[in-house]
Scaffold this motif. Structure first.
Motif, PDB file in Angstrom:
ATOM      1  N   SER A 279     -38.009 -60.675  85.136  1.00  0.00           N
ATOM      2  CA  SER A 279     -38.304 -60.495  86.560  1.00  0.00           C
ATOM      3  C   SER A 279     -37.818 -61.672  87.394  1.00  0.00           C
ATOM      4  CB  SER A 279     -39.801 -60.242  86.767  1.00  0.00           C
ATOM      5  OG  SER A 279     -40.541 -61.357  86.362  1.00  0.00           O
ATOM      6  N   LYS A 282     -33.589 -61.099  89.142  1.00  0.00           N
ATOM      7  CA  LYS A 282     -33.272 -59.909  89.934  1.00  0.00           C
ATOM      8  C   LYS A 282     -31.860 -59.970  90.501  1.00  0.00           C
ATOM      9  CE  LYS A 282     -38.053 -59.037  91.370  1.00  0.00           C
ATOM     10  NZ  LYS A 282     -38.463 -58.135  90.291  1.00  0.00           N
ATOM     11  N   LYS A 287     -33.871 -54.187  87.081  1.00  0.00           N
ATOM     12  CA  LYS A 287     -35.069 -53.574  87.655  1.00  0.00           C
ATOM     13  C   LYS A 287     -36.195 -53.608  86.637  1.00  0.00           C
ATOM     14  CE  LYS A 287     -32.647 -50.911  91.114  1.00  0.00           C
ATOM     15  NZ  LYS A 287     -32.367 -49.636  91.785  1.00  0.00           N
TER      16      LYS A 287
ATOM     17  N   GLN B 317     -35.732 -56.275  97.088  1.00  0.00           N
ATOM     18  CA  GLN B 317     -35.957 -57.530  96.354  1.00  0.00           C
ATOM     19  C   GLN B 317     -34.696 -57.944  95.612  1.00  0.00           C
ATOM     20  OE1 GLN B 317     -39.477 -57.578  93.870  1.00  0.00           O
ATOM     21  NE2 GLN B 317     -40.721 -58.238  95.617  1.00  0.00           N
ATOM     22  N   LEU B 318     -33.997 -56.973  95.045  1.00  0.00           N
ATOM     23  CA  LEU B 318     -32.762 -57.295  94.328  1.00  0.00           C
ATOM     24  C   LEU B 318     -31.727 -57.874  95.292  1.00  0.00           C
ATOM     25  CD1 LEU B 318     -34.103 -55.946  91.975  1.00  0.00           C
ATOM     26  CD2 LEU B 318     -32.089 -54.523  91.631  1.00  0.00           C
TER      27      LEU B 318
END
Ligand SMILES: Cc1ncc(C[n+]2csc(CCOP(=O)(O)OP(=O)(O)O)c2C)c(N)n1
Ligand SMILES: Cc1ncc(C[n+]2csc(CCOP(=O)(O)OP(=O)(O)O)c2C)c(N)n1
Ligand code: SF4
Ligand code: SF4
Ligand SMILES: [Mg+2]
Ligand SMILES: [Mg+2]
Lengths: 617, 343, 343, 617
Positions: A279, A282, A287, B317-318
């Protein structure tokens, strides 16, 4: 007058740092590890967390440990016993004294041996290990760490509570002094860590230096040790933990396959750190999805795979149990899916923070119906990278769910890793279906190639609209079929598809020892280091023994049967009650012998060596 | 199975009909629902290859086989979770979940409520026939108390769910009800569901004529429909009955049936799809129609709310991560911050 | 582990304390909850051997080990289902379920909602700390959006559950909220939960001082408590703030904060635990306390309803079957209606 | 002129009734079965349902079948092929002709062969099997059942739709005539069935009699057959289906153990009928609980067991997969729990209405960690009674979860059953803990007896308050323990507890054939009848073959290894891809051979006989 300490050279050393979970033991251990690694030692480490979140201070269940083995020669395990035991309090001593070699060194924080701490550690009334004879077979170095730390920070304006938080730095500084190490990597780390609170970086550095200086200035004469750099293969190295290497392997696989990684998971010890690591990245387009439970974790990954992504799910035993129905679906759908099991002590909730390799049979047989799934297992922390990468390659190129097995020992252990360049990684080729149909021709989603793999026909591809599902399918068309002969054909085809993978993986090699002889020690998973160590010793003694270690557990490498036939006896050490041994006996009809340890902790090299001696008498 | 007729002419319902024989019992309400879905699909303007139907297990869950789109007939109760993974990674697809009262509310209850709170932009068609059809007639979590079924020879003792109350409680952002026997209404609601950005939940009353025949007769049959059903329209008062002769008025928190003739129009409850407070009461219009003085059963869109979808936030967010740290560089990642080189 | 001190003198909290060392982090809110439960137990007048604590997995789920009663520390999310089987067969036992926000609402969500609709007469203590404590700090289904946790370095994007709205949607018959830091209130609510015939759900705000310290500070700390919390009392108006200076008044379906001085007492919302309509709105008092003009967070009993319990109805059917057919005769059953004899 | 039909005697006959699922085929078959059973024939039956709920009328997927084998000698299977094929429509003929022996009889409802029906059955345009030569190797009896039924009811005032519903009674009546059977049992059944609508009982009876009369009055000369009663062991018999026998076994176990049965389940084919049966017998105090899913089903049963009841849960493969985590908990809790798996075709959703025995390895190994569970398997419909009873005895007396394996073939098959008297059943002794503690003495919930079983200490027992759970437990006290040696001790103890059961079960016997010889056919589960038949034939031919059939699959009977050593070859036929064979090879290191059929349908005796011939050449 200050006496200069003498310096002695050592090939390798095992240090066990132990203290309260609040004492910063893991950080201390990690810093020493990184410094040793950067210096060029070979290393192997293992943390030993308390089972409780933060058991009451000073108690036995609250003890946290970090064991580090470093050397100028190859190092394969964190070591059976330690040379140096660093204890921050009485409980840490009590819990770990059994791990110290006779004549070993104890570095004790005297402040942790006051009556309150002795009582919490359940020493009998009046007992004082630092004073009575109980430690007479060891070399005891007593340091009043608390006082010295406070002294080092006097005038800093900090309260004692805050001051005391850096006690571990004092100890670390002292041990750095003992082993003649540079403080620079740690100081740099502190700067980075406390980027937003530079005053804390300063405080910690001050104490670290004080610990080092204490060694230089102490009035008792002491020996310092020199452990020279190891001769490693040329390359660029870093220190890496198993779960971290697993996460990196996944990121690398997605990067090389040019696909999106979807990681559907539900937290569980000791697998959660993979989620935490992924996490953070990213910006690689990864994902992560923390699902409501393990069933949603695996099925969401299946959904992602159906959509043309790299669906991955991870858990430990109890969570894997919950995924078994869905894994069956993935077998029917013939989609790539990676299932990671970071094994822990079972059965049921078992020993969540301890290690075990007792989920092999679950991976192999733990589903309803004839439901074959390939299995690969990593053998060390850094090996997670290459093995999980290989697992992903098999999943994608053979269009199948694949199990990747790791365990708590590998997951939290660390060792140096020769960093591959991205370009050097084997490509992963996804075979997406394209619409090349003639007018009137029907798309056949279950048509297979020479690997018996079907194509990956994903939504968004015009003209290839089709339906898949968990009911038995007609060969080629994939339509529902209740036909008896078709069912047998499909069961056999799915089995053959997995068996065929044996043609696409390396032959099994002997890791160590002769190609034929009295005894072959056949291992898998995290027993690698200890088998390697024990077999090396036995070979050095001239015993007729070899070591082979399986990465591929289903299917086995094609030559395995032949390889086994070259030895009088096959010994299979496992941290379970005998699992691989069952499969080998069934498959090759050899009277393979099991050596089992089911204690939540790894074999020691000595235990293994004893067994080797028995069989090579 | 699809053929290569990939010319771009306007699609029709037939283009959404697969070559698989439909295998529900003759007379099953599922046929009508299939027909309405196939009819509506071309109107949505979505390329067929971008549509995916995902189902669990049950009679209703056979649905995807009959749709000439991408489809998955998965395992019992998990369609919602599968769809979540698919939508998270392929936001551009139009994802439809087909599920039954057992599939969605019994074994699949947990995934359903979590999907709702996450608000993936997918459409859920919940075929409620108040029975387990495929396994031949056990009661379901929506079967009324007292019902005699294969597994309850002395009658059901489980208090049934009020599905829409549960769904609203789970923070659903689009909540609607329709029925197999009202094709026009059903098509309308399907289109609304498609339009909603977020999870659209459409409960469809569906007759299982083999194991639970007539469960919704009172709502679907001409003789009683007008009296027993309340068709919701945004901005309009809640009226029902012959020529809208009856209406609903609030008495404190208690809705009461009144004669529209007796009250001023603005005293009636005006339906507001965007009012959560009203919706919480409206989903409680769930009386047993045999009960004296019961409320009519509402159909239509109960509630709609705008809330960001999970897959959008995830992608944001990516993108943000890339903006902050640059696109991931694999070599840099592997090397890390403290590597050393052996020559 | 129990010793044989089985004299019948009145029990005290100490009698409910097992010999196992309590192993939560120092400062954890669980300690206070344990203390209140141990204190309340003797007051319930239930023989200790008839009390069972069942839990799942999580820090909170360690609870049963510390209670000198029967207990089971089961598997993650399943305490509710285990308790259902136990209560169905042993209705005379006093069954307490201890669970966390992850255990109850994430993996265990389905069993929870089904237990609620069936209305077994058990008590659920839901320790909500808005985090996964035992696995060291991932977000839970109650963690607020944006929260940075181990698994969400860029913040949570899942819309959290409103647990009490979900529970009411699942037809819960007793719904209450309390907190670790208000022992008097907590004990009161525990006693109410015990009294209720049916499933009593008590959400307890619990501080995880290691992984989510201060999550409920605004409700529990003196400085803000009066302004931010609303303690519910049956039949009393909804007032809060310093000296009850503020109150709640309904404006249509919208609750508004008013100065009590400005409105007549009977214009204020009068709390009625038995009013489902009011309860549906009351559970929606769930605003982010950082939001301008937000409503205070209610504590106390939101709703109570009398509905037959599953285990009672089950036993009634068994009794009815015996009344109709006589007590089962095994030989007669095995023989059946068409047997023949070979000599 | 009416010609009298001649009568011929037969040892046994196989009839296959086939028609549309709406045609009442199952009822027809069941009525013939019951009549034959009451008459004293030995019988074996098997229904073959369509997979679809009610696939469109007249289509191939809509065909429902019921095969009945009855004889004057012992009958062990429903028969490989049928002598008589009764078909209500063209699809029924098309789907089942392959099951008819050469020269066999076809009874065809001509009305079901109109162009519409032929088309639905996918006969080529213009084909008419009743007219063309395709059936020339069979004896064809054409009856216009529809017309004759309507005639029989003309004047009854019923519409054709209602009239046509009793067509099956006409056929049944005719077949009764062919085999010279009494109509009384069926007439009685009709009266009971239509108690509330006596007019329907009348209608059906009328048609039944018309069918019988049709045989008497028909103008074509026809042979009637006589199948004498079989010589069965003395006793009282009834006809029983597998799932029914399972339900009865559970009721009996609860009755004899004097405990409440709690049956927590979630519907699934083919296990649901056990639930349906049990829920009819609430007057036995049985509590059935239709849970929200399989996880709740098993865990609610665990809750009931914890409370001192007989916790039982049942499912089929996919549902069992979901229960595996909780079964692990039950292993740790050491509580009685019965897990019933009525196996069906897998993997995943697979072939829900077809049979298979591919969940043996799942039962044995399908859990995380070292998690042993005893396994027993029924070998025929009536054997379910005794075997599930035995499973429950083991669960209670050894304090352990137990797997009971059945399959779709057994579950829905039927055969005569020699009814035991309640008193003759072996007692089941629950060992509840009582408070016999001395002042200050602590209760030890994990103290064991000679079976290594702990006592059942249930809530409500004053002074024995204690806590159990899924984390590893300290021996005796049951407290949480992370101690390494304790973990190994407990893993070994749980394994030993299961192994010890071997001392409390019968030795393995040879079912048929010599105690030593060339070939042993080793079976388990529903292959019993077909192995019995094939081995009997081979023995009659003088071949050196024997048959042993395992009821106990974990642990194996103590003498199994020795028994196997008495034969040159061990042949293991299984309706899977080879599962028991793996376990036997691993455990006894014998080169056992697998014979597999994975078609969702049982072996035929002929297939097995072929294989026996091969190995005894
Ligand atoms: C894991 C699992 N459990 C149980 C089943 C059996 N099963 C299939 S469908 C179904 C329920 C069907 O009911 P519903 O979802 O209401 O669909 P319907 O058939 O009524 O449309 C059940 C219990 C299964 N296939 N898989
Ligand atoms: C099947 C399974 N999945 C996951 C886990 C890991 N796990 C244990 S407790 C827990 C969540 C704990 O959170 P919560 O229920 O909120 O309890 P808390 O620790 O916060 O009191 C998880 C994910 C497990 N033990 N078993
Ligand atoms: S069983 Fe009921 S729901 Fe299923 S296909 Fe038949 S009528 Fe429809
Ligand atoms: S981690 Fe949090 S919830 Fe768990 S014991 Fe520690 S403070 Fe309490
Ligand atoms: Mg249904
Ligand atoms: Mg929590």
């Amino acid at each position: 007058m200050i006496m200069k300490a003498s310096t002695e050279e050592k090939q390798n050393v095992v240090i066990l740092f132990a203290g309260d979970s609040g004492d910063g033991i893991q950080l201390t251990g990690t810093q020493f590890t990184n410094t040793a690694a950067l210096y060029g030692n070979d290393i192997s480490t293992f943390p030993n967390f308390p089972a409780e979140i933060r058991a009451p201070q000073g108690t036995l269940p609250g003890v946290s440990g970090f064991q580090l083995h470093f050397g100028s020669t190859a190092v394969f395990t964190p070591g059976d016993f330690c040379d140096v035991l660093v204890v921050m309090n009485a409980a840490a001593l009590k819990a770990n004294l059994k791990s110290l070699k006779g004549g070993g060194t104890i570095i004790a924080n005297t402040d942790g041996f006051d009556p309150k701490n002795l009582k919490l550690a359940k020493y009998p009334d009046g007992a004082q290990p630092l004073r009575d004879e109980s430690l007479q077979n060891y070399r005891l170095i007593e340091i009043d760490v608390t006082k010295l730390t406070r002294n080092a920070l006097s005038g800093s304006g900090l309260g004692t509570k805050e001051t005391d938080r850096s006690k571990n730095m004092f100890v670390l500084g002292f041990v750095f002094w003992m082993y003649n190490r540079s403080l620079d990597p740690t100081i740099e780390f502190l700067k980075e860590q406390f980027r937003k609170r530079p005053e804390l970086a300063d405080t910690n550095e001050k104490v670290l230096r004080a610990g080092y200086a204490y060694g230089d200035t102490t009035e008792t004469p002491m020996t310092r040790y020199e452990v020279k750099p190891a001769v490693l293969q040329p390359g660029t190295y870093r220190n890496i933990m198993g779960n971290q290497a697993t996460a990196y392997g996944l990121i690398a696989a997605a990067d090389r396959a040019k696909l999106t990684l979807f990681y559907g998971t539900y937290p569980i010890t000791p697998a959660s750190d993979i989620l935490h690591e992924l996490s953070k990245h990213k910006n690689f387009g990864i994902k992560t999805f923390q699902a409501e439970d393990e069933i949603a974790a695996v099925t969401s990954a299946i959904g992602a795979s159906f959509g043309g992504n790299l669906g991955v799910t991870a858990s430990s035993g109890p969570g894997i149990a919950l995924k078994t129905e869905a894994i069956g679906l993935a077998v029917m759908l013939e989609l790539p899916l990676l299932i990671i099991n970071v094994q822990r002590g079972g059965p049921s909730t078992g020993l969540p923070t301890k290690t075990e390799q007792a989920d092999l049979l679950q991976a192999l047989y733990g589903r309803n119906g004839e439901c074959p799934v390939p299995i690969v297992a990593a053998h060390s922390p850094s090996d997670c990278f290459a093995t999980v990468y290989e697992a992903m390659r098999i999943a994608v190129e053979h269009m199948t769910p694949v199990f990747f097995l790791s365990d708590g020992y590998i997951a939290n252990g660390a060792e140096p890793w020769s960093i591959p360049s991205a370009d050097s990684l084997q490509p992963i080729n996804a075979r997406f279906a394209e619409n090349k149909l003639q007018e009137g021709e029907k798309f056949l989603p279950y048509k297979r190639n020479e690997k018996l793999a079907r194509e990956w026909a994903i939504p968004g591809t015009k003209g290839l609209e089709h339906r898949v599902g968990g009911i038995e399918k007609e060969a080629e068309t994939g339509n529902i079929s209740y036909d008896p002969d078709n069912h047998e054909l499909m069961v056999k085809t799915r089995a053959a598809k997995v068996d065929t993978i044996a043609n696409y993986i390396p032959k099994q090699a002997i890791d160590n020892g002769p190609e034929t002889g009295k005894l072959l020690v056949l291992g898998w998973g995290s027993t690698y280091g200890v088998i390697k160590t024990a077999v090396s010793v036995a070979l050095a003694e001239g015993r007729s023994v070899a070591h082979a270690h399986l990465r591929y557990l289903n299917p086995f490498p094609a030559n395995l049967g032949e390889l086994l036939s070259k030895y009088d006896t096959i010994l299979i050490p496992e941290m379970n009650n005998g699992q691989l041994v069952k499969v080998i006996r069934d498959k090759y009809l050899v009277d393979a012998k099991a050596l089992n340890k089911i204690k939540g902790i790894p074999f020691t090299a000595a235990e293994l060596k004893n067994s080797i001696d028995e069989f090579t008498k | 199975m699809s053929t290569t007729t990939s010319t771009d002419k306007a699609l029709t319902a037939k283009d959404f009909t697969s070559d698989q024989e439909v295998r529900w019992c003759p007379g099953c309400g599922d046929y009508s629902i299939l027909k309405q879905v196939q009819t509506v699909m071309p109107e949505l303007g979505i390329p067929r290859e971008n549509i995916v139907f995902v189902s669990g297990i049950g009679c209703s869950s056979r649905f995807p086989y009959y749709m000439e789109t991408y489809g998955m007939h998965s395992i019992h109760g998990r369609a919602t979770a599968i769809a979540s993974g698919l939508k998270a990674t392929r936001p551009e697809l139009s994802v439809w979940i087909v599920t039954g009262d057992g599939d969605a509310l019994s074994i699949g209850g947990n995934h359903l409520i979590h999907l709702l709170r996450r608000n993936f932009n997918v459409n859920i068609l919940l075929f409620n026939n108040q029975i387990y059809g495929l396994t031949k007639g056990q009661y379901s979590p929506t079967s009324p108390e007292g019902q005699v079924t294969k597994s309850t020879p002395m009658g059901v003792i489980d208090h049934p769910f009020n599905p829409l109350a549960l769904i609203l409680g789970a923070s659903g952002t689009f909540i609607a009800r329709s029925m197999d026997r009202d094709p026009v209404h059903l098509r309308e609601i399907l289109k609304r569901a498609d339009k909603h950005q977020g999870t659209s939940l459409v409960e469809i009353y569906q007759n299982c004529n083999v194991f639970n025949d007539g469960a919704f007769e009172i709502f679907t049959e001409k003789a009683s429909k007008k009296q027993e059903t309340l068709f919701l329209e945004h901005g309009k008062p809640l009226v029902f009955g012959e020529n809208g002769s009856k209406g609903i008025k609030l008495d404190g928190f208690t809705p009461r049936v009144v004669n529209t003739a007796d009250v001023a129009a603005d005293e009636l409850w005006i339906h507001d799809e965007r009012d959560l407070g009203k919706a919480t009461l409206l989903v409680r219009f769930f009386d047993d129609p045999a009960k004296e003085g019961h409320l009519p059963r509402p159909f239509g869109v109960f509630y709609e709310e705008d809330r960001p979808c999970y897959e959008t936030l995830l992608q944001e967010q990516l993108d943000e991560a890339v903006a902050q740290k640059g696109k991931g560089d694999l070599d840099a990642l592997l090397r890390g911050k403290s590597s050393w080189t052996v020559l």
